[in-house]
Scaffold this motif. Structure first.
Motif, PDB file in Angstrom:
ATOM      1  N   UNK A   1       3.861   5.354  -5.680  1.00 28.30           N
ATOM      2  CA  UNK A   1       3.717   5.342  -7.139  1.00 28.30           C
ATOM      3  C   UNK A   1       2.712   6.405  -7.583  1.00 28.30           C
ATOM      4  N   UNK A   2       1.598   6.506  -6.861  1.00 27.51           N
ATOM      5  CA  UNK A   2       0.586   7.512  -7.193  1.00 27.51           C
ATOM      6  C   UNK A   2       1.169   8.918  -7.052  1.00 27.51           C
ATOM      7  N   UNK A   3       1.986   9.141  -6.040  1.00 24.14           N
ATOM      8  CA  UNK A   3       2.600  10.451  -5.855  1.00 24.14           C
ATOM      9  C   UNK A   3       3.599  10.761  -6.977  1.00 24.14           C
ATOM     10  N   UNK A   4       4.322   9.736  -7.435  1.00 27.84           N
ATOM     11  CA  UNK A   4       5.251   9.934  -8.556  1.00 27.84           C
ATOM     12  C   UNK A   4       4.484  10.257  -9.843  1.00 27.84           C
ATOM     13  N   UNK A   5       3.379   9.570 -10.052  1.00 26.02           N
ATOM     14  CA  UNK A   5       2.558   9.851 -11.237  1.00 26.02           C
ATOM     15  C   UNK A   5       2.028  11.281 -11.171  1.00 26.02           C
ATOM     16  N   UNK A   6       1.545  11.697  -9.982  1.00 26.21           N
ATOM     17  CA  UNK A   6       1.044  13.059  -9.811  1.00 26.21           C
ATOM     18  C   UNK A   6       2.165  14.080 -10.026  1.00 26.21           C
ATOM     19  N   UNK A   7       3.340  13.785  -9.497  1.00 25.41           N
ATOM     20  CA  UNK A   7       4.478  14.685  -9.685  1.00 25.41           C
ATOM     21  C   UNK A   7       4.858  14.788 -11.156  1.00 25.41           C
ATOM     22  N   UNK A   8       4.868  13.654 -11.851  1.00 24.96           N
ATOM     23  CA  UNK A   8       5.159  13.674 -13.287  1.00 24.96           C
ATOM     24  C   UNK A   8       4.127  14.491 -14.045  1.00 24.96           C
ATOM     25  N   UNK A   9       2.857  14.354 -13.629  1.00 23.04           N
ATOM     26  CA  UNK A   9       1.786  15.098 -14.276  1.00 23.04           C
ATOM     27  C   UNK A   9       1.982  16.595 -14.105  1.00 23.04           C
ATOM     28  N   UNK A  10       2.279  17.007 -12.887  1.00 21.91           N
ATOM     29  CA  UNK A  10       2.408  18.431 -12.623  1.00 21.91           C
ATOM     30  C   UNK A  10       3.656  19.023 -13.266  1.00 21.91           C
ATOM     31  N   UNK A  11       4.652  18.205 -13.530  1.00 18.67           N
ATOM     32  CA  UNK A  11       5.884  18.731 -14.113  1.00 18.67           C
ATOM     33  C   UNK A  11       5.875  18.697 -15.645  1.00 18.67           C
ATOM     34  N   UNK A  12       4.876  18.079 -16.242  1.00 16.94           N
ATOM     35  CA  UNK A  12       4.823  18.044 -17.702  1.00 16.94           C
ATOM     36  C   UNK A  12       3.677  18.902 -18.209  1.00 16.94           C
ATOM     37  N   UNK A  13       3.946  19.787 -19.128  1.00 15.47           N
ATOM     38  CA  UNK A  13       2.883  20.630 -19.670  1.00 15.47           C
ATOM     39  C   UNK A  13       1.796  19.825 -20.390  1.00 15.47           C
TER      40      UNK A  13
ATOM     41  N   UNK B   1       0.832  -1.201   0.000  1.00 18.43           N
ATOM     42  CA  UNK B   1       0.000   0.000   0.000  1.00 18.43           C
ATOM     43  C   UNK B   1       0.870   1.256   0.000  1.00 18.43           C
ATOM     44  N   UNK B   2       1.954   1.218   0.751  1.00 16.09           N
ATOM     45  CA  UNK B   2       2.873   2.353   0.768  1.00 16.09           C
ATOM     46  C   UNK B   2       3.512   2.517  -0.609  1.00 16.09           C
ATOM     47  N   UNK B   3       3.882   1.402  -1.235  1.00 20.25           N
ATOM     48  CA  UNK B   3       4.442   1.460  -2.594  1.00 20.25           C
ATOM     49  C   UNK B   3       3.429   2.020  -3.578  1.00 20.25           C
ATOM     50  N   UNK B   4       2.159   1.617  -3.421  1.00 19.09           N
ATOM     51  CA  UNK B   4       1.103   2.116  -4.297  1.00 19.09           C
ATOM     52  C   UNK B   4       0.929   3.625  -4.117  1.00 19.09           C
ATOM     53  N   UNK B   5       0.936   4.087  -2.881  1.00 19.84           N
ATOM     54  CA  UNK B   5       0.798   5.522  -2.608  1.00 19.84           C
ATOM     55  C   UNK B   5       1.998   6.283  -3.171  1.00 19.84           C
TER      56      UNK B   5
END
Length: 129
Positions: free
Chosen positions: A10-22, A4-8
């Protein structure tokens, strides 16, 4: 528990990638704006206006969800799992975000309401708020 911690994480990395890409930000903005524009066009169709108020709201929200979902699903630059999740979030959040923005605009510029409202003459909010 670690999965669950790994899933969270991963979700935070996806969100970070989203916010850093136009491109991801563009997909989110296009999804919201197209959803709002599509529902505004459809909301004033004669067949939708003849429905009862509850049915009208449900129909408009379903249309907002569909437009937001399809737009983000098509434009999101990620694998399918996060793409579908974010498309659902945008589709479901679109009517709420629109309502908050409109109530804020009507609060600070009450003269806009009769010009923008689908039912002029019927206040959509309490001016005391």
């Amino acid at each position: 528990m670690n999965e669950y911690i790994d899933l969270i994480e991963h979700a935070m990395h996806v969100l970070n990638d989203f916010l850093s890409t136009p491109t991801g930000l563009r997909a989110l903005v296009f999804g919201l704006v197209l959803s709002w524009l599509g529902t505004q066009l459809i909301k004033f169709a004669p067949t939708i206006q003849q429905l009862a108020d509850r049915d009208n709201r449900l129909g408009v929200r379903a249309i907002a969800f569909a437009i937001g979902f399809i737009t983000v699903l098509a434009l999101w630059p990620a694998p399918w799992a996060p793409r579908i999740g974010l498309a659902c979030i945008v589709g479901l959040a679109s009517p709420l975000i629109y309502k908050v923005l409109v109530l804020g605009a009507y609060h600070f510029a009450p003269w806009l309401e009769p010009k923008l409202s689908g039912k002029p003459g019927e206040p959509t909010h309490d001016p005391e708020l």
